[in-house]
Design a protein around this motif. Structure first.
Motif, mmCIF file in Angstrom:
data_model
loop_
_atom_site.group_PDB
_atom_site.id
_atom_site.type_symbol
_atom_site.label_atom_id
_atom_site.label_comp_id
_atom_site.label_asym_id
_atom_site.label_seq_id
_atom_site.Cartn_x
_atom_site.Cartn_y
_atom_site.Cartn_z
ATOM 1 N N ASP A 219 0.805 -1.215 0.000
ATOM 2 C CA ASP A 219 0.000 0.000 0.000
ATOM 3 C C ASP A 219 0.844 1.273 0.000
ATOM 4 O O ASP A 219 0.309 2.373 -0.106
ATOM 5 C CB ASP A 219 -0.923 0.018 1.220
ATOM 6 C CG ASP A 219 -0.153 0.087 2.530
ATOM 7 O OD1 ASP A 219 0.868 -0.617 2.650
ATOM 8 O OD2 ASP A 219 -0.575 0.847 3.428
ATOM 9 N N ILE A 220 2.164 1.163 0.113
ATOM 10 C CA ILE A 220 3.023 2.356 0.158
ATOM 11 C C ILE A 220 3.053 3.016 -1.220
ATOM 12 O O ILE A 220 3.341 2.372 -2.227
ATOM 13 C CB ILE A 220 4.450 1.986 0.622
ATOM 14 C CG1 ILE A 220 4.413 1.527 2.089
ATOM 15 C CG2 ILE A 220 5.399 3.177 0.461
ATOM 16 C CD1 ILE A 220 5.721 0.988 2.600
ATOM 17 N N ASP A 221 2.739 4.320 -1.247
ATOM 18 C CA ASP A 221 2.629 5.054 -2.510
ATOM 19 C C ASP A 221 3.887 5.823 -2.878
ATOM 20 O O ASP A 221 4.093 6.160 -4.047
ATOM 21 C CB ASP A 221 1.457 6.040 -2.438
ATOM 22 C CG ASP A 221 0.126 5.342 -2.265
ATOM 23 O OD1 ASP A 221 -0.259 4.578 -3.162
ATOM 24 O OD2 ASP A 221 -0.522 5.555 -1.215
ATOM 25 N N LEU A 222 4.740 6.134 -1.882
ATOM 26 C CA LEU A 222 5.938 6.924 -2.153
ATOM 27 C C LEU A 222 6.922 6.739 -1.009
ATOM 28 O O LEU A 222 6.517 6.540 0.139
ATOM 29 C CB LEU A 222 5.570 8.399 -2.305
ATOM 30 C CG LEU A 222 6.698 9.381 -2.655
ATOM 31 C CD1 LEU A 222 6.205 10.438 -3.669
ATOM 32 C CD2 LEU A 222 7.217 10.089 -1.398
ATOM 33 N N VAL A 223 8.222 6.819 -1.342
ATOM 34 C CA VAL A 223 9.283 6.657 -0.339
ATOM 35 C C VAL A 223 10.132 7.920 -0.265
ATOM 36 O O VAL A 223 10.597 8.434 -1.293
ATOM 37 C CB VAL A 223 10.197 5.457 -0.677
ATOM 38 C CG1 VAL A 223 11.316 5.324 0.364
ATOM 39 C CG2 VAL A 223 9.386 4.169 -0.763
ATOM 40 N N LEU A 224 10.308 8.438 0.948
ATOM 41 C CA LEU A 224 11.280 9.501 1.213
ATOM 42 C C LEU A 224 12.524 8.811 1.761
ATOM 43 O O LEU A 224 12.480 8.211 2.838
ATOM 44 C CB LEU A 224 10.738 10.496 2.237
ATOM 45 C CG LEU A 224 9.490 11.287 1.838
ATOM 46 C CD1 LEU A 224 9.052 12.183 2.996
ATOM 47 C CD2 LEU A 224 9.757 12.127 0.594
ATOM 48 N N LEU A 225 13.619 8.902 1.033
ATOM 49 C CA LEU A 225 14.791 8.076 1.338
ATOM 50 C C LEU A 225 16.020 8.924 1.604
ATOM 51 O O LEU A 225 16.495 9.656 0.730
ATOM 52 C CB LEU A 225 15.041 7.128 0.161
ATOM 53 C CG LEU A 225 16.184 6.131 0.269
ATOM 54 C CD1 LEU A 225 16.011 5.208 1.464
ATOM 55 C CD2 LEU A 225 16.292 5.312 -1.020
ATOM 56 N N ASP A 226 16.545 8.824 2.832
ATOM 57 C CA ASP A 226 17.765 9.543 3.190
ATOM 58 C C ASP A 226 18.953 8.943 2.444
ATOM 59 O O ASP A 226 19.063 7.721 2.278
ATOM 60 C CB ASP A 226 17.986 9.455 4.701
ATOM 61 C CG ASP A 226 19.196 10.245 5.146
ATOM 62 O OD1 ASP A 226 19.440 11.331 4.579
ATOM 63 O OD2 ASP A 226 19.901 9.788 6.059
ATOM 64 N N TRP A 227 19.863 9.800 2.006
ATOM 65 C CA TRP A 227 21.026 9.355 1.233
ATOM 66 C C TRP A 227 22.074 8.715 2.137
ATOM 67 O O TRP A 227 22.558 7.626 1.873
ATOM 68 C CB TRP A 227 21.610 10.566 0.506
ATOM 69 C CG TRP A 227 22.780 10.304 -0.395
ATOM 70 C CD1 TRP A 227 23.993 9.810 -0.055
ATOM 71 C CD2 TRP A 227 22.831 10.553 -1.799
ATOM 72 N NE1 TRP A 227 24.816 9.736 -1.148
ATOM 73 C CE2 TRP A 227 24.123 10.190 -2.248
ATOM 74 C CE3 TRP A 227 21.919 11.057 -2.724
ATOM 75 C CZ2 TRP A 227 24.517 10.325 -3.577
ATOM 76 C CZ3 TRP A 227 22.314 11.189 -4.051
ATOM 77 C CH2 TRP A 227 23.596 10.823 -4.462
ATOM 78 N N MET A 228 22.419 9.406 3.225
ATOM 79 C CA MET A 228 23.514 8.969 4.085
ATOM 80 C C MET A 228 22.966 8.236 5.302
ATOM 81 O O MET A 228 22.427 8.851 6.214
ATOM 82 C CB MET A 228 24.349 10.173 4.529
ATOM 83 C CG MET A 228 24.944 10.964 3.380
ATOM 84 S SD MET A 228 26.139 10.006 2.414
ATOM 85 C CE MET A 228 27.472 9.868 3.606
#
Length: 242
Positions: free
Chosen positions: A53-62
């Protein structure tokens, strides 16, 4: 279709800093989003595999363990969910590396929470509008066949010689746009506005990265492409493929 805030949308926030997760999550929940949280790449990948159900991911680089780049690379082996990188790296080269691995967008820390939510809304709206428009298409226009390439508009699926090809939402939108009008030349700015919207006018060169990613997936000879052809000094077009 997403009209206001995050109604009926789920965002996964991946960051090793608890304060950042708490700050973003609190704001997004107030805007109506459902939020999942992960403190590292391994946890994020597990969540994504069991939470369709996850529509979008906010992903930290480091991040420790596996960083955001490696997390994105692994994610793209089983999912095409939109990804926005959160990064302290401001160099264009670093940002383009993220796009090459399949990210849809990036925002540099420190950032405005309102700008971040606007970026999320733009991407989710683009996916929603694209899905709605193809769902309303006539049945005889649901599939594009271009040589060995088949594009299923309503399914957002691509096949090359019968084999499935995974595409991010941005990649699919660009490929579909070009394939629907073979021979027509699109400038980078044209493709950027079609794929991401006018808000991204300052990211014109990022189209080259998305085009390169698409070519890697569908071209037999990357150095001599036949599907997506460069028109030097102008932009790109879909080739005359039989």
């Amino acid at each position: 279709m997403l009209l206001h805030g995050g109604e009926d949308r789920t965002v996964l926030i991946v960051d090793d800093e608890e304060k950042i997760i708490s700050f973003i999550a609190s704001y997004l929940r107030k805007e109506g989003y459902r939020v999942h949280e992960a403190s590292n790449g391994f946890e994020a990948l597990q969540l994504l595999e069991r939470s369709p159900d996850i529509d979008l991911v906010l992903l930290d680089w480091m991040m420790p363990g596996i960083n955001g780049l490696e997390t994105c690379r692994r994610l793209r082996t089983f999912s095409q969910v939109p990804v926005i990188f959160l990064t302290a790296k401001s160099d264009e080269v670093d940002k383009l590396i993220g796009l090459e691995l399949g990210a849809d967008d990036y925002i540099t820390k420190p950032f405005s929470i309102r700008e971040l939510e606007a970026r999320i809304r733009v991407i989710l709206r683009r996916v929603s509008v694209s899905t709605t428009s193809v769902d309303n298409a006539r049945s005889d226009n649901e599939i594009l066949k271009r040589g060995a390439l088949t594009i299923h508009l309503t399914k957002h699926a691509v096949r090359l010689q019968g084999e499935a090809v995974m595409m991010t939402p941005t990649e699919f939108k660009i490929l579909k746009t070009l394939a629907q009008s073979p021979g027509r030349v699109y400038s980078r700015l044209d493709l950027l506005e079609i794929a991401l919207g006018e808000e991204y006018a300052g990211y014109e060169r990022s189209i080259d990265t998305h085009i390169r990613n698409i070519r890697k997936k569908i071209e037999n000879d990357f150095s001599n492409p036949v599907f997506i052809v460069t028109v030097h000094g102008v932009g790109y077009k879909f080739g005359d493929v039989l």
